[in-house]
Every structure is written in C-alpha cells, then in structure tokens.
Design an enzyme around this catalytic site. Sequence first.
Site, PDB file in Angstrom:
ATOM      1  N   ARG A  46     -86.244  96.140 -88.107  1.00  0.00           N
ATOM      2  CA  ARG A  46     -86.385  96.767 -86.790  1.00  0.00           C
ATOM      3  C   ARG A  46     -86.147  98.260 -86.968  1.00  0.00           C
ATOM      4  O   ARG A  46     -85.018  98.725 -87.020  1.00  0.00           O
ATOM      5  CB  ARG A  46     -85.374  96.150 -85.819  1.00  0.00           C
ATOM      6  CG  ARG A  46     -85.429  96.695 -84.402  1.00  0.00           C
ATOM      7  CD  ARG A  46     -84.433  95.948 -83.524  1.00  0.00           C
ATOM      8  NE  ARG A  46     -84.410  96.435 -82.159  1.00  0.00           N
ATOM      9  CZ  ARG A  46     -83.669  97.460 -81.739  1.00  0.00           C
ATOM     10  NH1 ARG A  46     -82.898  98.112 -82.574  1.00  0.00           N
ATOM     11  NH2 ARG A  46     -83.707  97.825 -80.472  1.00  0.00           N
ATOM     12  N   LYS A  63     -78.422  99.172 -78.543  1.00  0.00           N
ATOM     13  CA  LYS A  63     -79.734  99.368 -77.921  1.00  0.00           C
ATOM     14  C   LYS A  63     -79.493 100.024 -76.574  1.00  0.00           C
ATOM     15  O   LYS A  63     -78.768  99.483 -75.740  1.00  0.00           O
ATOM     16  CB  LYS A  63     -80.421  98.001 -77.747  1.00  0.00           C
ATOM     17  CG  LYS A  63     -81.854  98.058 -77.241  1.00  0.00           C
ATOM     18  CD  LYS A  63     -82.407  96.628 -77.161  1.00  0.00           C
ATOM     19  CE  LYS A  63     -83.900  96.535 -76.989  1.00  0.00           C
ATOM     20  NZ  LYS A  63     -84.432  96.836 -75.706  1.00  0.00           N
ATOM     21  N   SER A  67     -88.394  88.287 -76.970  1.00  0.00           N
ATOM     22  CA  SER A  67     -87.176  88.533 -76.177  1.00  0.00           C
ATOM     23  C   SER A  67     -87.455  88.198 -74.719  1.00  0.00           C
ATOM     24  O   SER A  67     -88.445  88.675 -74.153  1.00  0.00           O
ATOM     25  CB  SER A  67     -86.761  90.003 -76.273  1.00  0.00           C
ATOM     26  OG  SER A  67     -86.417  90.317 -77.591  1.00  0.00           O
TER      27      SER A  67
HETATM   28  N1  TZP Z   1     -81.615  93.526 -77.992  1.00  0.00           N
HETATM   29  C1  TZP Z   1     -80.709  93.185 -77.077  1.00  0.00           C
HETATM   30  S1  TZP Z   1     -79.166  93.718 -77.495  1.00  0.00           S
HETATM   31  C2  TZP Z   1     -79.715  94.403 -78.938  1.00  0.00           C
HETATM   32  C3  TZP Z   1     -81.092  94.205 -79.046  1.00  0.00           C
HETATM   33  C4  TZP Z   1     -81.940  94.642 -80.143  1.00  0.00           C
HETATM   34  C5  TZP Z   1     -78.829  95.126 -79.889  1.00  0.00           C
HETATM   35  C6  TZP Z   1     -77.931  94.221 -80.651  1.00  0.00           C
HETATM   36  O1  TZP Z   1     -77.130  94.958 -81.534  1.00  0.00           O
HETATM   37  P1  TZP Z   1     -75.609  94.600 -81.810  1.00  0.00           P
HETATM   38  O2  TZP Z   1     -75.119  95.735 -82.669  1.00  0.00           O
HETATM   39  O3  TZP Z   1     -75.581  93.310 -82.567  1.00  0.00           O
HETATM   40  O4  TZP Z   1     -74.916  94.532 -80.482  1.00  0.00           O
END
Ligand code: TZP
Length: 217
Positions: free
Chosen positions: A47, A147, A118
């Site tokens: 990603r 994010k 998602s």
């Molecule tokens: N989609 C929803 S939350 C997220 C994504 C890509 C980020 C998740 O990252 P982390 O560091 O595991 O909370």
Amino acid sequence: MARIRADKMRALLKVYFISGSTNTAETELANVLAQAIAGGVTLFQFREKGRGACSGAGKTALGKKLQAVCQKANVPFIVNDDVALALELDADGVHIGQEDGSAAEVRRKIGDRILGVSTHNVAEAKQAIADGADYLGVGPVFATSTKADTRAVCGPEFIARLREEGIHLPIVAIGGIHAKNAVEVVAGKADGLSVITAISNAADPKAAAQQLSQVWK
Ligand code: TZP
Ligand code: MG
C-alpha cells in the site's frame, strides 16, 4: 486458476500486514516484511500511499522487491488500488476501497486473483459480494492515526453485526489493532487482523507478528 475458496481466504487473513514506504523507510521495508513473515504474517498488501510515496518506476521496483520476499515464503502478495501494477507484477490480488471505482470492473480486469474491498455498512458489503469480492476489509475497528480519511470508529462488535445481517464472506478487521486489543477483534467474529503500524513501527517486527499470530491460538 479458480477463485480462492472461503476457507483458504480465511486462513490467509489471520495476520495481514499492510505497508509501503511511507510506513517504514523504503530501505528497511523488505527486511521488515521478511521478519514479519518469519513471525507469522499470512498475507501482505503493498500500500504505497501518502506524502512522499513512490510512483512510476520506483513504485514498480519496490513492489517487485517486496513481492520477491513474499514469494520466497509462499505468502500471497496483494496490491492496494493499483490494478495496472498488480497485472504488471502478476500479483496474487488487489485491494480497493469505496473511492476506487467499481469492484465489478476490477474483478473483470483481474480474473481469478484475490479481490478485497473495504466496506463500512451492510449495503456496501452486499454490493462488494455481488461484485465478486473474496474478502471484505472492515474498519477502523479502533482509533488510528495511520490513515487520515478514515470513517468513524466502528468497534470490533460491528463485524458481529454484519454477520447477523447475513454477511458471511471472509472479513478482515483493520484500524488501530495491536497485540493487546486483538483479542477483542477475534472475539468479535473477524476472520483476520490487518495491521500497519503494529508491525511497521515495531522495534521487533518478527515478535510483533508472533504476538498477533498468538491471539488465534
Ligand atoms: N483503513 C482503515 S484504518 C487503516 C486503513 C488503511 C489504517 C490502519 O493502520 P494501523 O496503523 O494498523 O491503525
Ligand atoms: Mg484505496
């Protein structure tokens, strides 16, 4: 090749590591991934997002390097959003969000490769299933700062709600998951834990992956 079976998909989702060069320094990423796989990561998603992310040839080269690490360990390699790159690298699958266009169109383009979508509510989940998703990503189950544009925190119990509404496709939870709260996610009926920082920021990525893997035992 045929579409992946749900039981195999569930097994792959158990410890799903997601990362790119904005989560771990580009020079360290292949090493972090190798350690994470040694610790029990079952699936990897490339990603490449955010300020300073690689693009073009640099992105392709990094993807290839990470894919090689996955192939050596027999861990499937999924590409986030970028169908063209997934096809160029002959990746094992693609993951898209609600903002990334039609999942049905991605399904047509990628054939039987793994497709993850998602989703944040029952309607999106049903549409993703109709479009040909192999698994759903659901979150953020906990607060995350990884994010910027996430939806509201839904809590791990939201996955049990989706099950009650008849959504039986494999589901991986995402958002703010780490070894200490992962047990709540497992109890909440998710098939898998997906994490970025719990592994990418860990002092010992192998140990971090082992701890997440342990939650399933
Ligand atoms: N989609 C929803 S939350 C997220 C994504 C890509 C980020 C998740 O990252 P982390 O560091 O595991 O909370
Ligand atoms: Mg996306």
